[in-house]
Design an enzyme around this catalytic site. Structure first.
Site, PDB file in Angstrom:
ATOM      1  N   ASP A 384     -58.334  19.320  58.176  1.00  0.00           N
ATOM      2  CA  ASP A 384     -58.041  18.974  59.466  1.00  0.00           C
ATOM      3  C   ASP A 384     -58.496  17.872  60.175  1.00  0.00           C
ATOM      4  O   ASP A 384     -57.649  17.267  60.969  1.00  0.00           O
ATOM      5  CB  ASP A 384     -58.223  20.286  60.431  1.00  0.00           C
ATOM      6  CG  ASP A 384     -57.279  21.406  59.966  1.00  0.00           C
ATOM      7  OD1 ASP A 384     -56.477  21.120  59.348  1.00  0.00           O
ATOM      8  OD2 ASP A 384     -57.656  22.801  60.217  1.00  0.00           O
TER       9      ASP A 384
HETATM   10  P1  NAP Z   1     -60.887  22.545  56.931  1.00  0.00           P
HETATM   11  O1  NAP Z   1     -59.714  21.916  57.800  1.00  0.00           O
HETATM   12  O2  NAP Z   1     -60.941  23.952  56.936  1.00  0.00           O
HETATM   13  O3  NAP Z   1     -60.476  22.048  55.433  1.00  0.00           O
HETATM   14  C1  NAP Z   1     -61.607  22.352  54.409  1.00  0.00           C
HETATM   15  C2  NAP Z   1     -60.762  22.086  53.077  1.00  0.00           C
HETATM   16  O4  NAP Z   1     -61.802  22.165  52.043  1.00  0.00           O
HETATM   17  C3  NAP Z   1     -59.658  22.913  52.529  1.00  0.00           C
HETATM   18  O5  NAP Z   1     -58.416  22.040  52.768  1.00  0.00           O
HETATM   19  C4  NAP Z   1     -59.975  23.321  51.067  1.00  0.00           C
HETATM   20  O6  NAP Z   1     -58.903  22.811  50.099  1.00  0.00           O
HETATM   21  C5  NAP Z   1     -61.234  22.596  50.730  1.00  0.00           C
HETATM   22  N1  NAP Z   1     -62.208  23.453  50.305  1.00  0.00           N
HETATM   23  C6  NAP Z   1     -62.539  24.562  50.335  1.00  0.00           C
HETATM   24  N2  NAP Z   1     -63.348  25.066  49.315  1.00  0.00           N
HETATM   25  C7  NAP Z   1     -63.962  24.011  48.700  1.00  0.00           C
HETATM   26  C8  NAP Z   1     -64.711  23.730  47.540  1.00  0.00           C
HETATM   27  N3  NAP Z   1     -65.568  24.577  47.027  1.00  0.00           N
HETATM   28  N4  NAP Z   1     -64.789  22.206  47.175  1.00  0.00           N
HETATM   29  C9  NAP Z   1     -63.861  21.337  47.575  1.00  0.00           C
HETATM   30  N5  NAP Z   1     -63.167  21.621  48.682  1.00  0.00           N
HETATM   31  C10 NAP Z   1     -62.987  22.753  49.236  1.00  0.00           C
HETATM   32  O7  NAP Z   1     -62.083  21.629  57.164  1.00  0.00           O
HETATM   33  P2  NAP Z   1     -62.627  20.575  58.282  1.00  0.00           P
HETATM   34  O8  NAP Z   1     -61.879  19.308  57.971  1.00  0.00           O
HETATM   35  O9  NAP Z   1     -63.983  20.741  57.892  1.00  0.00           O
HETATM   36  O10 NAP Z   1     -62.121  21.100  59.621  1.00  0.00           O
HETATM   37  C11 NAP Z   1     -62.892  22.128  60.355  1.00  0.00           C
HETATM   38  C12 NAP Z   1     -61.504  23.302  60.887  1.00  0.00           C
HETATM   39  O11 NAP Z   1     -62.433  24.061  61.740  1.00  0.00           O
HETATM   40  C13 NAP Z   1     -60.751  22.347  61.839  1.00  0.00           C
HETATM   41  O12 NAP Z   1     -59.476  22.911  61.966  1.00  0.00           O
HETATM   42  C14 NAP Z   1     -61.665  22.865  63.213  1.00  0.00           C
HETATM   43  O13 NAP Z   1     -60.703  22.593  64.612  1.00  0.00           O
HETATM   44  C15 NAP Z   1     -61.906  24.200  63.056  1.00  0.00           C
HETATM   45  N6  NAP Z   1     -63.166  24.464  63.778  1.00  0.00           N
HETATM   46  C16 NAP Z   1     -64.124  23.960  63.771  1.00  0.00           C
HETATM   47  C17 NAP Z   1     -65.261  24.395  64.572  1.00  0.00           C
HETATM   48  C18 NAP Z   1     -66.629  23.705  64.604  1.00  0.00           C
HETATM   49  O14 NAP Z   1     -67.409  24.040  65.562  1.00  0.00           O
HETATM   50  N7  NAP Z   1     -66.809  23.261  63.388  1.00  0.00           N
HETATM   51  C19 NAP Z   1     -65.012  25.108  65.641  1.00  0.00           C
HETATM   52  C20 NAP Z   1     -63.823  25.653  65.770  1.00  0.00           C
HETATM   53  C21 NAP Z   1     -62.802  25.297  64.912  1.00  0.00           C
HETATM   54  P3  NAP Z   1     -58.708  23.660  48.785  1.00  0.00           P
HETATM   55  O15 NAP Z   1     -58.434  24.996  49.166  1.00  0.00           O
HETATM   56  O16 NAP Z   1     -57.575  22.784  48.189  1.00  0.00           O
HETATM   57  O17 NAP Z   1     -60.069  23.218  47.993  1.00  0.00           O
END
Ligand code: NAP
Length: 460
Positions: A384
């Protein structure tokens, strides 16, 4: 009297330690020590409470401390980094519940004097109970115990009616000469239901924000009950937690471009997730050896870690790879999105744990303009936070969220296990772009393969 002066002096030192600890937690370099300082303040405040005049339930206090301390010591030791948000929700809920319990006990004792104390007790009881039940629902959702998102037909109206009824029953308690048990039970039951019902429809990426909001609520509730008990340490700790929680909530909501009002009253539904323009094209995959060659012969590489790096526990390998590339003359930087992973600072903590030098780690604003002069953006388990739809697609639920400009690099390599979507459940056009290549596999294994191939290239 001298005892009270001594207790208040110790509370003052404890409050100073809380604030010092919080200040130090704002940088990964000093965060560990900050936690120790704040912990020392906690212990000090707890110990001196034994000397509080009229305190005589020592055995009960020791049993409660042993159970609470033992359970949290054990659970803190075994919790996985990726399960941290639900752990925070649970601990935070306990704080709200404790504040509500103080209000309930003070009301049932019927010894509360003064209108201010009564009003604050009700407010603290209300907010603390909402935080308690809401945090329990958040925990159950994140832990996978509650899989369904329950959305009532007129959800917002139900929330408003429940809130109004809770406030009315609170007013009846405040205005009663001697509060009787029944209205107190009704008040807490209504507040408990409100917290649970209001949290049930919230899900996905909004969850960590709500947990942080409940954290702020708990702080506020503790502060109010501190006033009721005439305990300065509780008042200060409550204010510190309340304001830190409020700032963190705002920070996350802003980083996701989701106004708090939308998070609470317009949760992202399956319908919204299906929104956004469909992505055309195919993903093009390459081997770890090809990726290693692209990285080895690049002049500049920016690594974008995400939730998948945490799940794959790949941070140590990532550090090893970045060091190897650095020694081979490649300039390597890390770009951290404020909401990468599942809690603020998630990536910073993991990279710090692996020993990545702090001067190589950059925030979104610091590094975003550098992607266009970068040979390779290496996206490791992030999705994301690098989705260009946030910049371009007005129909996408992510639209408006600031993202890392990985797509502007000359080449993009994405490591992920398959075609899984990110936390928001939305497709990512970056993976289909002409300059993007996918390396499928779990982050730790893929990065280990890349390290091996880079070494072979360097030796051969
Ligand atoms: P993400 O959008 O959740 O994407 C994570 C990706 O990691 C997935 O597409 C997944 O694809 C891949 N993945 C999972 N396990 C894996 C592994 N073992 N090895 C390699 N890839 C793997 O993560 P992000 O880009 O970090 O975004 C964070 C999200 O959390 C955002 O939507 C954000 O708004 C939300 N959020 C975060 C917080 C915060 O404080 N950090 C707070 C509120 C909301 P596959 O399944 O194909 O592997």
């Amino acid at each position: 009297m001298p005892t009270r002066i001594f207790i208040n002096a110790v509370y003052f030192i404890a409050a100073f330690l809380f604030i010092l600890g919080l200040k130090r937690m704002s940088s990964p370099v000093t965060a560990r020590r900050g936690i120790m300082w704040a912990g020392a303040g906690m212990v000090l405040a707890m110990l001196v409470t034994f000397a509080w005049p009229g305190m005589n339930n020592y055995l009960l206090m020791i049993i409660a401390l042993a159970i609470g301390g033992g359970v949290s010591w054990w659970s803190g030791g075994i919790v996985k980094m990726t399960d941290m948000p639900q752990m925070v929700a649970l601990y935070n809920g306990m704080g709200g519940g404790a504040a509500a319990a103080i209000a309930a006990i003070e009301f049932s004792r019927g010894e509360m004097h003064g209108a201010t104390a009564r009003v604050l007790a009700v407010l603290g009881g209300f907010i603390g109970t909402v935080s308690f039940s809401g945090s329990l629902v958040a925990f159950a959702k994140l832990q996978g115990i509650m899989r369904k998102t329950l959305h009532l037909p007129a959800q917002n109206a139900v929330n408003v009616v429940l809130a109004a009824l809770t406030i009315l029953s609170g007013i009846s308690i405040v205005s009663a000469v001697q509060a009787s048990t029944f209205p107190i039970i009704v008040f807490f039951a209504l507040a408990f239901t409100l917290g649970a019902i209001a949290t049930m429809p919230i899900g996905g990426a909004d969850m960590p924000v709500v947990i942080s909001l409940f954290n702020a609520f708990t702080g506020l509730a503790v502060g109010f009950e501190g006033y009721v008990l005439n305990n300065p340490a509780l008042i200060i700790a409550g204010i510190v937690v309340g304001s830190a929680g409020t700032l963190l909530t705002q920070l996350m909501a802003r980083a996701m471009n989701r106004p708090l009002i939308n998070i609470l009253f317009r949760p992202i539904t399956g319908e919204a997730q299906a929104g956004g323009t469909a992505v055309a094209g195919t993903m093009k995959d390459i081997s770890a050896l090809d990726a290693a060659a692209m990285l080895r012969y690049a002049q500049k590489v920016i690594i974008v870690p995400g939730y998948g790096m945490a799940v794959g526990q790949a941070q140590h390998k990532v550090k090893e790879m970045s060091q190897l590339l650095g020694e081979a003359g490649v300039e390597v930087k890390f770009a951290i999105h404020p909401v990468a992973g599942r809690m603020p600072g998630h990536m910073n903590v993991l990279l710090a744990e692996a020993g990545v030098p702090y001067e190589n780690i950059f925030d979104l604003e610091e590094i975003n303009s550098e992607f266009s002069q970068t040979d390779v953006a290496l996206v490791i388990g992030a999705n994301d936070v690098v989705n260009p739809a946030a910049r371009t697609d007005k129909s996408s639920p992510l639209y408006g969220m600031p993202i890392l400009n990985a797509d502007q690099a000359h080449n993009v390599i994405v490591i992920k296990r398959g075609k899984g979507a990110g936390y928001s459940g939305i497709e990512n056009a970056l993976f289909y772009a002409d300059n993007t290549r996918m390396v499928y596999g779990s982050a730790q294994q893929v990065v280990a393969d890349i390290i091996r191939s880079v070494k072979e290239l360097l030796e051969g």
